[in-house]
Write a protein that holds these residues in place. Sequence first.
Motif: not given
Length: 83
Positions: A60, A63-64
Amino acid sequence: MANPTAPTPRPITHWTGRALLQWARLLQRTVASRDRRKAVVARRNAAMRGAHERGVDRETIARAIGLSPAHVGQALRGEPTPE
């Protein structure tokens, strides 16, 4: 408006002043920006470690932020990143 009582700079003095100004400009754009970049990357890595410590998983974060999971893993382990 220029100070009318200020002495007119001699040509060599003016030239060396301009050369020093260019040197300062070069230093600002290279060394200072590199150090600034390192500080920003260190703060970013610390923020990623803080997020990970609070339960956000590595994928996560990757991706961010827009980095690879391997790169994020390096930052989370506290290793220097190749930036």
